[in-house]
Write an enzyme that holds these catalytic residues in place. Structure first.
Site, PDB file in Angstrom:
ATOM      1  N   CYS A   2      70.204  43.393 -75.526  1.00 10.26           N
ATOM      2  CA  CYS A   2      71.134  43.232 -76.641  1.00 10.26           C
ATOM      3  C   CYS A   2      71.613  44.580 -77.153  1.00 10.26           C
ATOM      4  O   CYS A   2      71.015  45.612 -76.870  1.00 10.26           O
ATOM      5  CB  CYS A   2      70.451  42.500 -77.783  1.00 10.26           C
ATOM      6  SG  CYS A   2      69.771  40.929 -77.272  1.00 10.26           S
ATOM      7  N   GLY A  28      75.447  42.428 -74.347  1.00 13.32           N
ATOM      8  CA  GLY A  28      75.158  41.034 -74.645  1.00 13.32           C
ATOM      9  C   GLY A  28      76.428  40.276 -74.938  1.00 13.32           C
ATOM     10  O   GLY A  28      77.178  40.672 -75.841  1.00 13.32           O
ATOM     11  N   ASN A 101      66.537  44.433 -80.289  1.00 12.26           N
ATOM     12  CA  ASN A 101      66.801  44.576 -78.857  1.00 12.26           C
ATOM     13  C   ASN A 101      65.457  44.714 -78.149  1.00 12.26           C
ATOM     14  O   ASN A 101      64.648  45.541 -78.529  1.00 12.26           O
ATOM     15  CB  ASN A 101      67.659  45.823 -78.600  1.00 12.26           C
ATOM     16  CG  ASN A 101      67.758  46.190 -77.125  1.00 12.26           C
ATOM     17  OD1 ASN A 101      67.820  47.363 -76.773  1.00 12.26           O
ATOM     18  ND2 ASN A 101      67.786  45.217 -76.243  1.00 12.26           N
ATOM     19  N   GLY A 102      65.235  43.904 -77.130  1.00 16.97           N
ATOM     20  CA  GLY A 102      64.010  44.017 -76.357  1.00 16.97           C
ATOM     21  C   GLY A 102      63.332  42.683 -76.192  1.00 16.97           C
ATOM     22  O   GLY A 102      63.946  41.626 -76.386  1.00 16.97           O
ATOM     23  N   TYR A 256      72.098  50.387 -64.778  1.00 21.61           N
ATOM     24  CA  TYR A 256      73.075  49.322 -64.979  1.00 21.61           C
ATOM     25  C   TYR A 256      73.524  49.117 -66.426  1.00 21.61           C
ATOM     26  O   TYR A 256      74.713  49.009 -66.708  1.00 21.61           O
ATOM     27  CB  TYR A 256      72.508  47.999 -64.437  1.00 21.61           C
ATOM     28  CG  TYR A 256      73.272  46.761 -64.854  1.00 21.61           C
ATOM     29  CD1 TYR A 256      74.564  46.516 -64.391  1.00 21.61           C
ATOM     30  CD2 TYR A 256      72.700  45.835 -65.732  1.00 21.61           C
ATOM     31  CE1 TYR A 256      75.270  45.376 -64.776  1.00 21.61           C
ATOM     32  CE2 TYR A 256      73.392  44.693 -66.119  1.00 21.61           C
ATOM     33  CZ  TYR A 256      74.675  44.464 -65.645  1.00 21.61           C
ATOM     34  OH  TYR A 256      75.371  43.345 -66.029  1.00 21.61           O
ATOM     35  N   THR A 302      80.039  48.976 -62.531  1.00 27.15           N
ATOM     36  CA  THR A 302      79.012  49.972 -62.829  1.00 27.15           C
ATOM     37  C   THR A 302      78.749  50.955 -61.689  1.00 27.15           C
ATOM     38  O   THR A 302      78.312  52.073 -61.918  1.00 27.15           O
ATOM     39  CB  THR A 302      77.723  49.258 -63.299  1.00 27.15           C
ATOM     40  OG1 THR A 302      78.078  48.473 -64.435  1.00 27.15           O
ATOM     41  CG2 THR A 302      76.631  50.216 -63.712  1.00 27.15           C
ATOM     42  N   ASP A 364      76.733  49.322 -54.571  1.00 31.31           N
ATOM     43  CA  ASP A 364      76.456  48.701 -55.872  1.00 31.31           C
ATOM     44  C   ASP A 364      75.382  49.512 -56.578  1.00 31.31           C
ATOM     45  O   ASP A 364      74.601  50.211 -55.937  1.00 31.31           O
ATOM     46  CB  ASP A 364      76.049  47.234 -55.734  1.00 31.31           C
ATOM     47  CG  ASP A 364      76.527  46.423 -56.949  1.00 31.31           C
ATOM     48  OD1 ASP A 364      76.869  47.049 -57.985  1.00 31.31           O
ATOM     49  OD2 ASP A 364      76.563  45.188 -56.873  1.00 31.31           O
ATOM     50  N   ASP A 365      75.351  49.380 -57.920  1.00 39.05           N
ATOM     51  CA  ASP A 365      74.326  50.123 -58.658  1.00 39.05           C
ATOM     52  C   ASP A 365      72.944  49.548 -58.415  1.00 39.05           C
ATOM     53  O   ASP A 365      71.948  50.250 -58.378  1.00 39.05           O
ATOM     54  CB  ASP A 365      74.637  50.104 -60.167  1.00 39.05           C
ATOM     55  CG  ASP A 365      74.886  48.695 -60.674  1.00 39.05           C
ATOM     56  OD1 ASP A 365      76.045  48.271 -60.694  1.00 39.05           O
ATOM     57  OD2 ASP A 365      73.902  48.009 -61.025  1.00 39.05           O
TER      58      ASP A 365
HETATM   59  O1  LIG Z   1      72.255  41.220 -57.428  1.00 33.75           O
HETATM   60  P1  LIG Z   1      72.851  40.579 -58.645  1.00 33.75           P
HETATM   61  O2  LIG Z   1      71.915  39.569 -59.236  1.00 33.75           O
HETATM   62  O3  LIG Z   1      74.228  40.069 -58.415  1.00 33.75           O
HETATM   63  O4  LIG Z   1      72.922  41.686 -59.797  1.00 33.75           O
HETATM   64  C1  LIG Z   1      73.419  42.976 -59.622  1.00 33.75           C
HETATM   65  C2  LIG Z   1      74.892  43.045 -59.916  1.00 33.75           C
HETATM   66  O5  LIG Z   1      75.165  42.601 -61.268  1.00 33.75           O
HETATM   67  C3  LIG Z   1      75.706  43.673 -62.026  1.00 33.75           C
HETATM   68  O6  LIG Z   1      77.122  43.573 -62.134  1.00 33.75           O
HETATM   69  P2  LIG Z   1      77.886  42.897 -63.358  1.00 33.75           P
HETATM   70  O7  LIG Z   1      78.953  42.035 -62.843  1.00 33.75           O
HETATM   71  O8  LIG Z   1      76.901  42.224 -64.267  1.00 33.75           O
HETATM   72  O9  LIG Z   1      78.478  44.090 -64.233  1.00 33.75           O
HETATM   73  P3  LIG Z   1      79.412  45.364 -63.911  1.00 33.75           P
HETATM   74  O10 LIG Z   1      80.838  44.893 -63.933  1.00 33.75           O
HETATM   75  O11 LIG Z   1      79.098  46.303 -65.035  1.00 33.75           O
HETATM   76  O12 LIG Z   1      79.047  45.958 -62.597  1.00 33.75           O
HETATM   77  C4  LIG Z   1      75.340  44.923 -61.264  1.00 33.75           C
HETATM   78  O13 LIG Z   1      76.275  45.961 -61.508  1.00 33.75           O
HETATM   79  C5  LIG Z   1      75.407  44.464 -59.827  1.00 33.75           C
HETATM   80  O14 LIG Z   1      76.736  44.461 -59.371  1.00 33.75           O
HETATM   81  N1  LIG Z   2      68.162  41.355 -74.638  1.00 33.76           N
HETATM   82  C1  LIG Z   2      67.585  41.425 -75.801  1.00 33.76           C
HETATM   83  O1  LIG Z   2      67.375  42.482 -76.359  1.00 33.76           O
HETATM   84  C2  LIG Z   2      67.124  40.108 -76.360  1.00 33.76           C
HETATM   85  C3  LIG Z   2      66.492  40.120 -77.733  1.00 33.76           C
HETATM   86  C4  LIG Z   2      65.647  38.872 -77.977  1.00 33.76           C
HETATM   87  N2  LIG Z   2      64.485  38.876 -77.128  1.00 33.76           N
HETATM   88  C5  LIG Z   2      66.489  37.626 -77.763  1.00 33.76           C
HETATM   89  O2  LIG Z   2      66.301  36.925 -76.791  1.00 33.76           O
HETATM   90  O3  LIG Z   2      67.351  37.365 -78.565  1.00 33.76           O
HETATM   91 MG   LIG Z   3      78.156  45.115 -60.892  1.00 34.94          MG
END
Ligand SMILES: O=P(O)(O)OC[C@H]1O[C@H](OP(=O)(O)OP(=O)(O)O)[C@H](O)[C@@H]1O
Ligand SMILES: NC(=O)CC[C@H](N)C(=O)O
Ligand SMILES: [Mg+2]
Length: 492
Positions: A2, A28, A101-102, A256, A302, A364-365
């Site tokens: 979050c 989030g 957050n967390g 990420y 990313t 990919d990242d």
């Molecule tokens: O293996 P997976 O479960 O698919 O997860 C990894 C992927 O998900 C994220 O992208 P995302 O679309 O969430 O965000 P981005 O546009 O910031 O890259 C991350 O950058 C990878 O591309």
């Molecule tokens: N990603 C988060 O930081 C989540 C905060 C909290 N655990 C929730 O589920 O709302």
């Molecule tokens: Mg991505």
């Protein structure tokens, strides 16, 4: 992961909190909320959706107050329902609204303890509501409402709560209270704005990008275990509320979660990602000095920083071969696997002329569930690529994350129980190459090398807080995609 934000200002802060949320939105997408405080009232508005969907002019006008907190949610506990949107509020003692957050890992035991010993009811399945009630109880045991009392309450939180957490709370009659877990797993940064002839204004936020946008100067990161109190009249008080423990910020923030224009624990996220690309490029050259790669193509968004550096190291062209639909959000933080799978295709579309008859290296990242990469490899082939190689700027994700990233079930991770070759087969690429963990750590810590010990648990299975033997089974039963689907069915 979050996004949290708190501001103490000289005038109403709601509009600034809203603006801040818009640059933390990548942390989030499921719910957003703002609570403001002044005099004897906490005013709050929250709901499911993006900040722009939750707030309209009428809602904003009602949010009076010169200090307040905000939140955008990516659920890691409980449900995605609107009763678990944040901030959470308790009326006793004083009136407190808190953003978290967390993820706490002793929520169940705490929930019982809070009910039986502190005689407080937790009305949702959210760990954040538990955290707020622990803080509220600890504050209630103090005699006065002072910064000192708030620090004592934070001490109590650190003593009782286990996991990754940062929080910022508006406490009526006092001001803003913020704290960071003793291992510093989750990020929190402090900023200040000075205006002539007026009180200093302060902001605490998950990422420094919020300070940039709002014109606050980045002072420093909150220290693990530290408590921050900013009184309603702009006086800053800080205190170390528990002795320093192993500093282990979450490495996945750099891989990420965070925006590249953020500074986190004094490290530029953008530079960390560039160094990841350099390291991975060097590894590719070591393993395949005579590689036949024609083009490096990032999987947006990313991975762009890393991909560009890989191309530079290899001395081949960098091309944007996938166009991202800017109206589709991040897929990894979507709540259900069905939605994630559909969204990848909606989000990314290839430009065939960048693929036709070429040997492409897709970057990919990270590869987590494999949702993105499996479809992308297929799309690259259909677009005419001769060979499709895939590089991940992070090592294989083989273990659950329990500190605020929703990867509760090892079985859902594509690399869990698979060798790299098996993952390569599963994803359908001609070659798969991962970053080594030592290289990732070096890339993130950078030349200053101040932090040696990151929380890398999803890569190496080492959990800095320690965990109960049966924790993974319990959490997987509660939060696997399968469990979430069942819950939804029962609810509908
Ligand atoms: O293996 P997976 O479960 O698919 O997860 C990894 C992927 O998900 C994220 O992208 P995302 O679309 O969430 O965000 P981005 O546009 O910031 O890259 C991350 O950058 C990878 O591309
Ligand atoms: N990603 C988060 O930081 C989540 C905060 C909290 N655990 C929730 O589920 O709302
Ligand atoms: Mg991505």
């Amino acid at each position: 992961m979050c996004g949290i934000l708190g501001i103490v200002g000289n005038t109403d802060v709601a509009a600034q909190l809203y603006d801040g949320l818009t640059v933390l939105q990548h942390r989030g997408q499921d719910a957003a909320g703002i609570a403001t405080a002044d005099g004897h009232r906490v005013r709050m508005h929250k709901g499911n959706g993006l900040a722009s969907e939750v707030f309209d002019e009428t809602a904003m006008q009602l949010l009076e107050g010169r200090y307040g907190v905000a939140h955008c949610r990516y659920p890691t506990a409980g449900s995605a329902g609107c009763d678990e949107a944040q901030p959470f509020y308790v009326n006793s003692p004083y009136g407190i609204a808190l953003s978290h957050n967390g993820n706490l890992i002793n929520t169940e035991a705490l929930r019982r303890e809070v009910f039986e010993q502190d005689r407080r009811n937790i009305n949702t399945d959210s760990d954040s509501e538990v955290l707020l009630n622990v803080f509220a109880h600890e504050l209630d045991t103090q005699r006065a409402l002072t910064p000192e009392a708030a620090f004592k309450a934070i001490e109590g939180v650190h003593r009782r709560c286990k996991g990754g957490y940062t929080a910022v709370a508006a406490v009526l009659g006092l001001g803003l209270v913020a704290f960071r877990d003793p291992n510093g797993i989750r990020p929190l940064v402090l900023g200040k704005r000075t205006t002539p002839d007026a009180n200093d204004e302060y902001c605490v936020a998950s990422e420094s990008v919020a300070l940039d946008l709002l014109g606050f100067e980045r002072m420093r990161d909150v220290i693990p275990g530290e408590g921050i109190v900013i009184t309603a009249d702009g006086q800053l008080h800080t205190r170390q509320c528990i002795e320093q423990q192993a500093f282990a910020p979450c490495i996945f923030e750099y891989v990420y979660f965070a925006r590249p224009d953020s500074m986190m624990d004094d490290i530029s996220v953008h530079k960390a990602r560039m160094r990841m690309g350099q390291k991975l490029g060097e590894k590719i050259l070591r393993l395949r000095p005579d590689h036949d790669i024609d083009t490096v193509i990032p999987i947006p968004d990313t991975s762009r920083d890393a991909a560009l550096e890989i191309a530079n190291v290899l001395g081949v062209k960098y091309r944007e071969g996938f166009i991202k639909n800017r109206y589709v959000g991040r897929t990894f933080i979507m709540p259900g696997q069905g939605e994630r799978v559909k969204s990848v295709r909606r989000k990314l579309n290839p430009i065939p002329l960048e693929f036709r008859n070429r040997v492409v290296l897709l970057v990919d990242d990270s590869i987590v569930r494999g949702t993105t990469s499996k479809q992308i490899v297929q799309m690259a082939r259909e677009a005419g690529a001769r060979k499709v190689y895939l590089a991940s700027a992070a090592p294989p994700v083989r273990h659950p994350n329990i500190y605020g990233i929703d990867m509760p079930s090892a079985e859902e991770l594509v690399a869990h129980g698979r060798t790299d070759e098996q993952v390569q087969d599963f994803l359908g690429c001609d070659w798969l190459i991962y970053q080594d963990l030592t290289d990732l750590v070096e890339a993130v810590s950078g030349p200053k090398n101040r932090i040696e010990n990151f929380d890398s648990s999803c890569f190496n299975g080492e959990y800095v807080t320690g965990i109960d033997a049966d924790y993974f089974d319990r959490i997987s039963q509660l939060r696997s995609d399968e469990a979430k689907k069942k819950k939804l069915k029962v609810a509908s």
